[in-house]
Motif scaffolding. Structure first.
Motif, short mmCIF file in Angstrom:
data_model
loop_
_atom_site.label_atom_id
_atom_site.label_comp_id
_atom_site.label_asym_id
_atom_site.label_seq_id
_atom_site.Cartn_x
_atom_site.Cartn_y
_atom_site.Cartn_z
N ASP A 67 -42.23 8.36 -13.38
CA ASP A 67 -41.81 7.43 -12.33
C ASP A 67 -42.30 5.93 -12.78
O ASP A 67 -43.48 5.75 -12.64
CB ASP A 67 -42.32 7.76 -10.80
CG ASP A 67 -41.87 6.62 -9.82
OD1 ASP A 67 -41.38 5.71 -10.18
OD2 ASP A 67 -42.36 6.93 -8.78
N LYS A 68 -41.49 5.24 -13.32
CA LYS A 68 -41.84 3.95 -14.15
C LYS A 68 -42.75 3.11 -12.88
O LYS A 68 -43.35 2.34 -13.41
CB LYS A 68 -40.69 3.21 -14.51
CG LYS A 68 -39.59 2.85 -13.55
CD LYS A 68 -38.65 1.79 -14.32
CE LYS A 68 -37.78 1.39 -12.98
NZ LYS A 68 -36.84 0.41 -13.22
N ASP A 69 -42.50 3.46 -11.79
CA ASP A 69 -43.27 2.50 -10.61
C ASP A 69 -44.34 3.27 -10.06
O ASP A 69 -45.14 2.69 -9.18
CB ASP A 69 -42.16 2.03 -9.49
CG ASP A 69 -41.06 1.33 -9.97
OD1 ASP A 69 -41.31 0.70 -10.88
OD2 ASP A 69 -40.05 1.37 -9.63
N GLU A 71 -47.96 5.65 -10.04
CA GLU A 71 -49.45 5.61 -10.52
C GLU A 71 -49.71 6.23 -11.91
O GLU A 71 -49.00 7.36 -12.21
CB GLU A 71 -50.39 6.10 -9.46
CG GLU A 71 -51.63 6.20 -9.85
CD GLU A 71 -52.57 6.99 -8.47
OE1 GLU A 71 -53.76 7.18 -9.13
OE2 GLU A 71 -52.02 7.31 -7.38
N PRO A 81 -47.08 6.87 -16.03
CA PRO A 81 -46.53 6.75 -14.57
C PRO A 81 -46.04 7.82 -13.85
O PRO A 81 -44.89 8.17 -14.55
CB PRO A 81 -45.86 5.35 -14.60
CG PRO A 81 -45.41 5.43 -15.84
CD PRO A 81 -46.34 5.83 -16.99
#
Length: 87
Positions: A67-69, A71, A81
């Motif tokens: 998930d590029k956004d 944690e 991430p």
């Protein structure tokens, strides 16, 4: 957290697989090629050394999805991430 049933084809996931050399489960990174919601499993292709592998894994073996956004998380030597997965 993201649910396993919401995964999509070609997403990159972190999963656990038994390693015969180390004699324990390790984290690996692979790509989802097929999703079977009736049996709660996915077909994942990944590289192991110089060989490409593919196998079905139950949702219980899946740990996280890229998930590029998300944690930045660490799974042994895999860092990036991610969003954790729940069955």
């Amino acid at each position: 957290m993201k649910k396993c049933k919401d995964l999509k084809l070609h997403e990159t996931v972190i999963f656990k697989v038994f390693n015969n050399i180390l004699n324990r489960e390790i984290y690996e990174c692979g790509t989802i090629e097929e999703i079977d919601l009736t049996l709660n499993r996915v077909w994942i292709s990944w590289l192991e050394g110089y060989k490409d592998r593919g196998n079905y894994f139950s949702f219980e073996k899946l740990v996280a999805v890229y998930d590029k956004d998300g944690e930045v998380m660490t799974f042994d030597t895999l860092i990036g991430p991610s969003a954790l997965l729940e069955v």
